[in-house]
Design a protein around this motif. Structure first.
Motif, PDB file in Angstrom:
ATOM      1  N   GLN A  10      -6.290  20.613  -1.413  1.00  0.00           N
ATOM      2  CA  GLN A  10      -5.210  20.336  -2.360  1.00  0.00           C
ATOM      3  C   GLN A  10      -5.465  21.094  -3.664  1.00  0.00           C
ATOM      4  O   GLN A  10      -6.575  21.099  -4.183  1.00  0.00           O
ATOM      5  CB  GLN A  10      -5.134  18.827  -2.634  1.00  0.00           C
ATOM      6  CG  GLN A  10      -3.901  18.410  -3.406  1.00  0.00           C
ATOM      7  CD  GLN A  10      -3.952  16.934  -3.818  1.00  0.00           C
ATOM      8  OE1 GLN A  10      -5.011  16.378  -4.036  1.00  0.00           O
ATOM      9  NE2 GLN A  10      -2.790  16.319  -3.939  1.00  0.00           N
ATOM     10  N   GLY A  13      -4.424  17.166  -7.876  1.00  0.00           N
ATOM     11  CA  GLY A  13      -4.073  15.821  -7.432  1.00  0.00           C
ATOM     12  C   GLY A  13      -5.318  15.036  -7.124  1.00  0.00           C
ATOM     13  O   GLY A  13      -6.424  15.425  -7.476  1.00  0.00           O
ATOM     14  N   LEU A  15      -6.975  14.491  -4.460  1.00  0.00           N
ATOM     15  CA  LEU A  15      -7.978  14.959  -3.503  1.00  0.00           C
ATOM     16  C   LEU A  15      -8.784  16.137  -4.035  1.00  0.00           C
ATOM     17  O   LEU A  15      -9.871  16.439  -3.537  1.00  0.00           O
ATOM     18  CB  LEU A  15      -7.293  15.421  -2.202  1.00  0.00           C
ATOM     19  CG  LEU A  15      -6.525  14.376  -1.403  1.00  0.00           C
ATOM     20  CD1 LEU A  15      -5.649  15.055  -0.366  1.00  0.00           C
ATOM     21  CD2 LEU A  15      -7.506  13.428  -0.723  1.00  0.00           C
ATOM     22  N   GLY A  71      -5.552  13.571   3.322  1.00  0.00           N
ATOM     23  CA  GLY A  71      -5.627  12.139   3.594  1.00  0.00           C
ATOM     24  C   GLY A  71      -5.180  11.839   5.014  1.00  0.00           C
ATOM     25  O   GLY A  71      -4.245  12.455   5.524  1.00  0.00           O
ATOM     26  N   VAL A  74      -1.417  11.297   5.349  1.00  0.00           N
ATOM     27  CA  VAL A  74      -0.513  12.442   5.450  1.00  0.00           C
ATOM     28  C   VAL A  74      -0.558  13.032   6.863  1.00  0.00           C
ATOM     29  O   VAL A  74       0.481  13.324   7.467  1.00  0.00           O
ATOM     30  CB  VAL A  74      -0.861  13.520   4.385  1.00  0.00           C
ATOM     31  CG1 VAL A  74      -0.107  14.813   4.644  1.00  0.00           C
ATOM     32  CG2 VAL A  74      -0.558  12.990   2.986  1.00  0.00           C
ATOM     33  N   LYS A  97     -10.138   6.778  -0.751  1.00  0.00           N
ATOM     34  CA  LYS A  97      -9.843   5.648   0.132  1.00  0.00           C
ATOM     35  C   LYS A  97      -8.649   4.864  -0.404  1.00  0.00           C
ATOM     36  O   LYS A  97      -8.548   4.617  -1.604  1.00  0.00           O
ATOM     37  CB  LYS A  97     -11.058   4.729   0.230  1.00  0.00           C
ATOM     38  CG  LYS A  97     -12.168   5.356   1.043  1.00  0.00           C
ATOM     39  CD  LYS A  97     -13.243   4.352   1.398  1.00  0.00           C
ATOM     40  CE  LYS A  97     -14.268   5.050   2.295  1.00  0.00           C
ATOM     41  NZ  LYS A  97     -15.429   4.257   2.561  1.00  0.00           N
ATOM     42  N   TYR A 122       6.638   7.078   3.821  1.00  0.00           N
ATOM     43  CA  TYR A 122       6.018   7.200   5.144  1.00  0.00           C
ATOM     44  C   TYR A 122       6.926   6.623   6.229  1.00  0.00           C
ATOM     45  O   TYR A 122       6.548   5.679   6.937  1.00  0.00           O
ATOM     46  CB  TYR A 122       4.646   6.491   5.126  1.00  0.00           C
ATOM     47  CG  TYR A 122       3.711   7.194   4.180  1.00  0.00           C
ATOM     48  CD1 TYR A 122       2.873   8.214   4.620  1.00  0.00           C
ATOM     49  CD2 TYR A 122       3.724   6.896   2.810  1.00  0.00           C
ATOM     50  CE1 TYR A 122       2.055   8.897   3.742  1.00  0.00           C
ATOM     51  CE2 TYR A 122       2.916   7.577   1.920  1.00  0.00           C
ATOM     52  CZ  TYR A 122       2.081   8.578   2.393  1.00  0.00           C
ATOM     53  OH  TYR A 122       1.284   9.260   1.525  1.00  0.00           O
ATOM     54  N   ILE A 162      -1.879   2.135  -1.652  1.00  0.00           N
ATOM     55  CA  ILE A 162      -2.469   1.268  -2.659  1.00  0.00           C
ATOM     56  C   ILE A 162      -3.965   1.540  -2.681  1.00  0.00           C
ATOM     57  O   ILE A 162      -4.591   1.614  -1.618  1.00  0.00           O
ATOM     58  CB  ILE A 162      -2.234  -0.215  -2.286  1.00  0.00           C
ATOM     59  CG1 ILE A 162      -0.737  -0.504  -2.176  1.00  0.00           C
ATOM     60  CG2 ILE A 162      -2.900  -1.137  -3.307  1.00  0.00           C
ATOM     61  CD1 ILE A 162      -0.411  -1.840  -1.553  1.00  0.00           C
TER      62      ILE A 162
HETATM   63  P1  ATP Z   1       0.697  17.170  -3.961  1.00  0.00           P
HETATM   64  O1  ATP Z   1       1.220  17.698  -5.233  1.00  0.00           O
HETATM   65  O2  ATP Z   1      -0.505  17.949  -3.483  1.00  0.00           O
HETATM   66  O3  ATP Z   1       1.741  16.998  -2.898  1.00  0.00           O
HETATM   67  P2  ATP Z   1       0.672  14.257  -4.005  1.00  0.00           P
HETATM   68  O4  ATP Z   1       1.362  13.778  -5.237  1.00  0.00           O
HETATM   69  O5  ATP Z   1       1.372  14.201  -2.700  1.00  0.00           O
HETATM   70  O6  ATP Z   1       0.098  15.728  -4.300  1.00  0.00           O
HETATM   71  P3  ATP Z   1      -1.708  12.668  -4.666  1.00  0.00           P
HETATM   72  O7  ATP Z   1      -1.076  11.602  -5.485  1.00  0.00           O
HETATM   73  O8  ATP Z   1      -2.582  13.668  -5.344  1.00  0.00           O
HETATM   74  O9  ATP Z   1      -0.649  13.445  -3.741  1.00  0.00           O
HETATM   75  O10 ATP Z   1      -2.514  11.920  -3.515  1.00  0.00           O
HETATM   76  C1  ATP Z   1      -3.173  12.627  -2.517  1.00  0.00           C
HETATM   77  C2  ATP Z   1      -3.822  11.660  -1.537  1.00  0.00           C
HETATM   78  O11 ATP Z   1      -4.756  10.830  -2.223  1.00  0.00           O
HETATM   79  C3  ATP Z   1      -2.899  10.694  -0.858  1.00  0.00           C
HETATM   80  O12 ATP Z   1      -2.176  11.265   0.214  1.00  0.00           O
HETATM   81  C4  ATP Z   1      -3.891   9.641  -0.369  1.00  0.00           C
HETATM   82  O13 ATP Z   1      -4.535  10.095   0.804  1.00  0.00           O
HETATM   83  C5  ATP Z   1      -4.918   9.611  -1.484  1.00  0.00           C
HETATM   84  N1  ATP Z   1      -4.798   8.408  -2.363  1.00  0.00           N
HETATM   85  C6  ATP Z   1      -5.809   7.564  -2.683  1.00  0.00           C
HETATM   86  N2  ATP Z   1      -5.401   6.556  -3.457  1.00  0.00           N
HETATM   87  C7  ATP Z   1      -4.107   6.715  -3.676  1.00  0.00           C
HETATM   88  C8  ATP Z   1      -3.128   5.978  -4.420  1.00  0.00           C
HETATM   89  N3  ATP Z   1      -3.428   4.868  -5.072  1.00  0.00           N
HETATM   90  N4  ATP Z   1      -1.884   6.463  -4.456  1.00  0.00           N
HETATM   91  C9  ATP Z   1      -1.576   7.608  -3.828  1.00  0.00           C
HETATM   92  N5  ATP Z   1      -2.482   8.324  -3.090  1.00  0.00           N
HETATM   93  C10 ATP Z   1      -3.719   7.898  -2.992  1.00  0.00           C
END
Ligand code: ATP
Ligand code: ZN
Length: 288
Positions: A10, A13, A15, A71, A74, A97, A122, A162
């Motif tokens: 990524q 964000g 990850l 994740g 995803v 996690k 989802y 969550i």
């Molecule tokens: P991108 O811009 O790369 O699409 P995004 O907004 O989809 O980013 P992030 O919010 O950075 O994604 O989250 C990435 C991953 O982090 C999630 O898919 C999940 O596996 C993990 N994660 C862990 N805790 C959380 C949380 N509280 N909320 C959302 N994602 C979480």
């Protein structure tokens, strides 16, 4: 020098930081500036693709990247709706996690999902869950701010990621059912058994070494010879501790690699059982 290995992570964000650290701890030196799509390792035959996490399963499935970090949530969601997503998780990475769970406004009387409207990012996973449990309900796909949907009257409840629960609490939502647990995983286009590229296999072993080390601690302590047996029993996940005689009569030092977390409670119990000078040290790398 084998062929170059490409790893998709990524770009920014939740990850990113842990993914980058895993690569660096595995000996892959590289720098990113937040803009570049491709970073070339300065010391290994590895390219790093910096992309949105949603693109990682398909990049790996198509073979554009050999490995990816994403994740489980995803990967699982995309696998439900797209047969071209064939990437497989080959290693659990222990970070990011969270769980995918249903939540409702704290004042809601909702008791079951039956005939309700569920907002989620989802839809594939929720649909499978409903089907498996023979529940008839409507799903609306929302890409962001899912937690607001019950308040603008477009959903009865949500199904969202969550981790600490702070976002839920801030929005007056309460979790009532968990659908899946998730963490970051290393993915590849084929099962680990079918990977033939020796360089990839070696790299995956390094990742594994870093992950195992993160959970492991090296413990050193002193004890009386007559408490050795009891103390060794208390050391969590220690294979075969080293017992070293000390200059002082009937005293030994015990050293052990513990593969499970060493909590304060464990240390206090060790002390109660005659251990002293208990040191718990981080482990950087493990090669088994
Ligand atoms: P991108 O811009 O790369 O699409 P995004 O907004 O989809 O980013 P992030 O919010 O950075 O994604 O989250 C990435 C991953 O982090 C999630 O898919 C999940 O596996 C993990 N994660 C862990 N805790 C959380 C949380 N509280 N909320 C959302 N994602 C979480
Ligand atoms: Zn995303």
């Amino acid at each position: 020098m084998g062929k170059r290995i490409t790893i998709a992570i990524q770009r920014k964000g939740r990850l990113f930081e842990n993914s980058k650290n895993l690569l660096i701890k595995s000996g892959i030196n590289f720098t990113t500036n937040g803009e570049k799509l491709l970073a070339r390792s300065s010391n290994m035959n590895v390219d790093i693709l910096l992309v949105r996490d949603d693109d990682i399963p398909s990049l790996v499935s198509k073979g554009v990247a050999d490995l990816g970090i994403v994740g489980q949530n995803v990967l699982a969601e995309q696998s439900t709706s797209n047969r071209k997503i064939t990437a497989k998780a080959i290693l659990d990475l222990g970070f990011s996690k969270c769980r995918l769970a249903f939540a409702k406004p704290s004042n809601s009387k909702l008791r079951s999902l039956k005939n309700k409207t569920i907002a989620t990012s989802y839809p594939g996973l929720v649909k499978n869950y409903l089907r498996k449990n023979s529940i008839n309900a409507e799903i609306i796909k929302i890409n962001g701010s899912v937690e607001l949907t019950p308040y603008i009257g477009i959903a009865d409840c949500i199904c969202d990621l969550i981790s600490s629960g702070a976002t839920l609490e801030a929005n007056n939502l309460i979790e009532f059912k968990s659908l899946m647990n998730s963490e970051a995983v290393l993915i590849s286009s084929s099962n680990i058994k079918n990977i033939s590229d020796i360089n990839i296999i070696e790299l995956v072993k390094r990742f594994e070494g870093v992950i195992n080390a993160a959970e492991s601690k090296y413990v050193m302590l002193n004890a009386d010879t007559n408490s050795i047996k009891q103390i060794c029993k208390l050391l969590p996940g220690a294979d075969s501790p080293t017992i070293i005689p000390l200059q002082q009569k009937n005293k030994v030092a015990i050293h052990a690699l513990c593969s499970e977390p060493v909590f304060w409670e464990t240390m206090e119990k060790l002390k109660q059982n005659g251990a002293s000078s208990i040191l718990v040290m981080p482990v950087e790398k493990i090669l088994n």
